[in-house]
Design a protein around this motif. Structure first.
Motif, PDB file in Angstrom:
ATOM      1  N   PHE A 233      69.824  34.771  -0.051  1.00 15.46           N
ATOM      2  CA  PHE A 233      70.407  36.048   0.351  1.00 15.46           C
ATOM      3  C   PHE A 233      70.371  36.203   1.868  1.00 15.46           C
ATOM      4  N   PHE A 234      69.265  35.870   2.473  1.00 12.10           N
ATOM      5  CA  PHE A 234      69.107  36.081   3.913  1.00 12.10           C
ATOM      6  C   PHE A 234      69.800  35.004   4.740  1.00 12.10           C
ATOM      7  N   ALA A 235      70.052  33.868   4.129  1.00  9.29           N
ATOM      8  CA  ALA A 235      70.750  32.797   4.836  1.00  9.29           C
ATOM      9  C   ALA A 235      72.268  32.999   4.819  1.00  9.29           C
ATOM     10  N   ASN A 236      72.775  33.714   3.828  1.00  7.15           N
ATOM     11  CA  ASN A 236      74.216  33.759   3.655  1.00  7.15           C
ATOM     12  C   ASN A 236      74.824  35.149   3.540  1.00  7.15           C
ATOM     13  N   LEU A 237      74.058  36.124   3.029  1.00  3.33           N
ATOM     14  CA  LEU A 237      74.672  37.403   2.681  1.00  3.33           C
ATOM     15  C   LEU A 237      74.125  38.593   3.456  1.00  3.33           C
ATOM     16  N   PHE A 238      73.030  38.427   4.148  1.00  2.00           N
ATOM     17  CA  PHE A 238      72.342  39.554   4.761  1.00  2.00           C
ATOM     18  C   PHE A 238      73.020  39.978   6.058  1.00  2.00           C
ATOM     19  N   ASP A 239      73.312  41.293   6.179  1.00  2.00           N
ATOM     20  CA  ASP A 239      73.974  41.790   7.382  1.00  2.00           C
ATOM     21  C   ASP A 239      73.006  42.487   8.331  1.00  2.00           C
ATOM     22  N   GLY A 240      71.716  42.424   8.034  1.00  2.00           N
ATOM     23  CA  GLY A 240      70.719  43.030   8.907  1.00  2.00           C
ATOM     24  C   GLY A 240      70.236  44.385   8.454  1.00  2.00           C
ATOM     25  N   SER A 241      70.864  44.940   7.420  1.00  2.00           N
ATOM     26  CA  SER A 241      70.460  46.239   6.897  1.00  2.00           C
ATOM     27  C   SER A 241      69.829  46.065   5.520  1.00  2.00           C
ATOM     28  N   ILE A 242      68.729  46.770   5.280  1.00  2.00           N
ATOM     29  CA  ILE A 242      68.106  46.711   3.967  1.00  2.00           C
ATOM     30  C   ILE A 242      69.049  47.314   2.945  1.00  2.00           C
ATOM     31  N   PRO A 243      69.377  46.590   1.880  1.00  2.00           N
ATOM     32  CA  PRO A 243      70.319  47.123   0.891  1.00  2.00           C
ATOM     33  C   PRO A 243      69.761  48.365   0.199  1.00  2.00           C
ATOM     34  N   ASP A 244      70.660  49.263  -0.180  1.00  2.00           N
ATOM     35  CA  ASP A 244      70.273  50.427  -0.964  1.00  2.00           C
ATOM     36  C   ASP A 244      70.353  50.096  -2.447  1.00  2.00           C
ATOM     37  N   LEU A 245      69.702  50.899  -3.256  1.00  2.00           N
ATOM     38  CA  LEU A 245      69.902  50.810  -4.692  1.00  2.00           C
ATOM     39  C   LEU A 245      71.311  51.270  -5.032  1.00  2.00           C
ATOM     40  N   ASP A 246      71.945  50.565  -5.943  1.00  2.00           N
ATOM     41  CA  ASP A 246      73.240  50.988  -6.448  1.00  2.00           C
ATOM     42  C   ASP A 246      73.073  52.299  -7.229  1.00  2.00           C
ATOM     43  N   ALA A 247      74.160  53.058  -7.343  1.00  2.00           N
ATOM     44  CA  ALA A 247      74.119  54.341  -8.052  1.00  2.00           C
ATOM     45  C   ALA A 247      73.628  54.191  -9.483  1.00  2.00           C
ATOM     46  N   GLN A 248      73.931  53.044 -10.108  1.00  2.00           N
ATOM     47  CA  GLN A 248      73.496  52.830 -11.491  1.00  2.00           C
ATOM     48  C   GLN A 248      71.978  52.675 -11.587  1.00  2.00           C
ATOM     49  N   CYS A 249      71.372  51.984 -10.612  1.00  2.00           N
ATOM     50  CA  CYS A 249      69.915  51.847 -10.591  1.00  2.00           C
ATOM     51  C   CYS A 249      69.252  53.192 -10.327  1.00  2.00           C
ATOM     52  N   ILE A 250      69.828  53.975  -9.434  1.00  4.18           N
ATOM     53  CA  ILE A 250      69.284  55.304  -9.142  1.00  4.18           C
ATOM     54  C   ILE A 250      69.350  56.182 -10.387  1.00  4.18           C
ATOM     55  N   ALA A 251      70.453  56.106 -11.111  1.00  3.33           N
ATOM     56  CA  ALA A 251      70.598  56.884 -12.343  1.00  3.33           C
ATOM     57  C   ALA A 251      69.536  56.483 -13.365  1.00  3.33           C
ATOM     58  N   ASP A 252      69.229  55.203 -13.440  1.00  2.00           N
ATOM     59  CA  ASP A 252      68.188  54.733 -14.355  1.00  2.00           C
ATOM     60  C   ASP A 252      66.836  55.349 -13.992  1.00  2.00           C
ATOM     61  N   LEU A 253      66.478  55.301 -12.706  1.00  2.00           N
ATOM     62  CA  LEU A 253      65.198  55.834 -12.274  1.00  2.00           C
ATOM     63  C   LEU A 253      65.106  57.339 -12.529  1.00  2.00           C
ATOM     64  N   GLN A 254      66.184  58.052 -12.250  1.00  2.00           N
ATOM     65  CA  GLN A 254      66.186  59.494 -12.464  1.00  2.00           C
ATOM     66  C   GLN A 254      66.035  59.843 -13.944  1.00  2.00           C
ATOM     67  N   ALA A 255      66.675  59.060 -14.803  1.00  5.30           N
ATOM     68  CA  ALA A 255      66.570  59.308 -16.244  1.00  5.30           C
ATOM     69  C   ALA A 255      65.163  59.031 -16.764  1.00  5.30           C
ATOM     70  N   ASN A 256      64.396  58.215 -16.036  1.00 10.69           N
ATOM     71  CA  ASN A 256      63.030  57.896 -16.447  1.00 10.69           C
ATOM     72  C   ASN A 256      61.992  58.740 -15.714  1.00 10.69           C
ATOM     73  N   GLY A 257      62.461  59.786 -15.022  1.00 13.03           N
ATOM     74  CA  GLY A 257      61.541  60.731 -14.395  1.00 13.03           C
ATOM     75  C   GLY A 257      61.453  60.672 -12.894  1.00 13.03           C
ATOM     76  N   GLY A 258      62.146  59.705 -12.252  1.00 12.32           N
ATOM     77  CA  GLY A 258      62.109  59.597 -10.792  1.00 12.32           C
ATOM     78  C   GLY A 258      63.134  60.496 -10.126  1.00 12.32           C
ATOM     79  N   LYS A 259      63.269  60.307  -8.839  1.00 13.44           N
ATOM     80  CA  LYS A 259      64.215  61.104  -8.058  1.00 13.44           C
ATOM     81  C   LYS A 259      65.561  60.398  -7.950  1.00 13.44           C
TER      82      LYS A 259
END
Length: 259
Positions: A233-259
């Motif tokens: 990932f860091f050799a080929n795809l990384f643009d220097g910014s830490i990736p965010d969680l996709d909206a689908q991952c965030i929805a999973d966490l929220q459904a399990n009690g997270g923010k």
């Protein structure tokens, strides 16, 4: 699947699951063994996802960090991890203690069994079910992962993660390579994502975005992409910014009690 080969990732994940299964099973959503009334810190990654995400059992999170000589984590990476956890967890306080240097394990490569042995020797803080604080653990080694040399980190228990300092150094060296603190910040958050049950491994998915054969996200650019925990990932795809969680991952966490 990203650049890492699908069959290699599947074999790695199966090996890790099989090797960890014997170290603890836990069905209680509180993280407490109903037979002993004690919190279990040696269950499989993702088992205690709800405990991390919610404040129903523990209102405070404290992270202990041990590192082998020459591999002290950068403050910038720790700050970004703390911000990530504060954003996603229902905790009144998130504390990252001052990292502690421990003895070298000898360098070279380390197996999952050796990592567990290091934790048993060096870890000081564990969760007490009578307390309000949930404890997690980082170990930063001075070697590589024996099972697959391009892996930067693993989550190996429900509260424990290991990072392979030599591999991180290699990924951050050379002309045009990303700075070490950006790599650290990315993999710290990625592995904690596995502790939080992503993807579909302790935190149920609300949509179809789990990769076949591993607990990763199919969405391109997501923090939980499979290649993020490898040097590819860091050799080929990384643009220097830490990736965010996709909206689908965030929805999973929220459904399990997270923010």
């Amino acid at each position: 699947m990203g650049i890492i080969k699908r069959h290699q990732l599947i074999v790695l994940c199966i090996a890790l699951v099989l090797s960890l299964t014997a170290y603890g099973c836990l069905d209680s959503p509180s993280g407490v063994d109903e037979n002993t009334n004690q919190f279990v810190s040696t269950a499989t990654p993702g088992t205690s996802a709800e405990v991390f995400l919610t404040d129903s059992s523990f209102t405070r999170l404290e992270l202990e960090i041990d590192y082998m000589p020459g591999h002290q984590p950068s403050q910038q990476a720790l700050d970004s991890l703390k911000s990530f956890l504060q954003t996603r967890l229902q905790k009144s306080e998130v504390v990252i203690t001052t990292p502690t240097e421990v003895q070298s394990g000898g360098g070279g490569t380390y197996s999952a069994d050796e990592i567990r042995a290091f934790e048993e020797e060096y870890r000081d803080t564990y969760t007490d079910s009578r307390d309000h604080t949930l404890h997690a653990y980082f170990l930063i080694t001075d070697g590589k992962f024996q099972e697959q040399n391009n892996v930067l980190a693993i989550a190996y228990f429900n509260t424990s993660m290991a990072f392979f300092g030599e591999t991180v150094e290699e990924a951050s060296s050379g002309i045009g390579a990303p700075p070490r603190e950006k790599i650290e910040g990315t993999i710290f958050q990625h592995e904690f994502g596995h502790i939080l049950g992503l993807v579909g491994n302790g935190t149920p998915t609300q949509s179809d975005h789990k990769t076949a054969g591993s607990a990763h996200c199919t969405a391109e650019g997501c923090l939980m992409e499979p290649s993020v925990e490898t040097t590819d990932f860091f050799a080929n795809l990384f643009d220097g910014s830490i990736p965010d969680l996709d909206a689908q991952c965030i929805a999973d966490l929220q459904a399990n009690g997270g923010k």
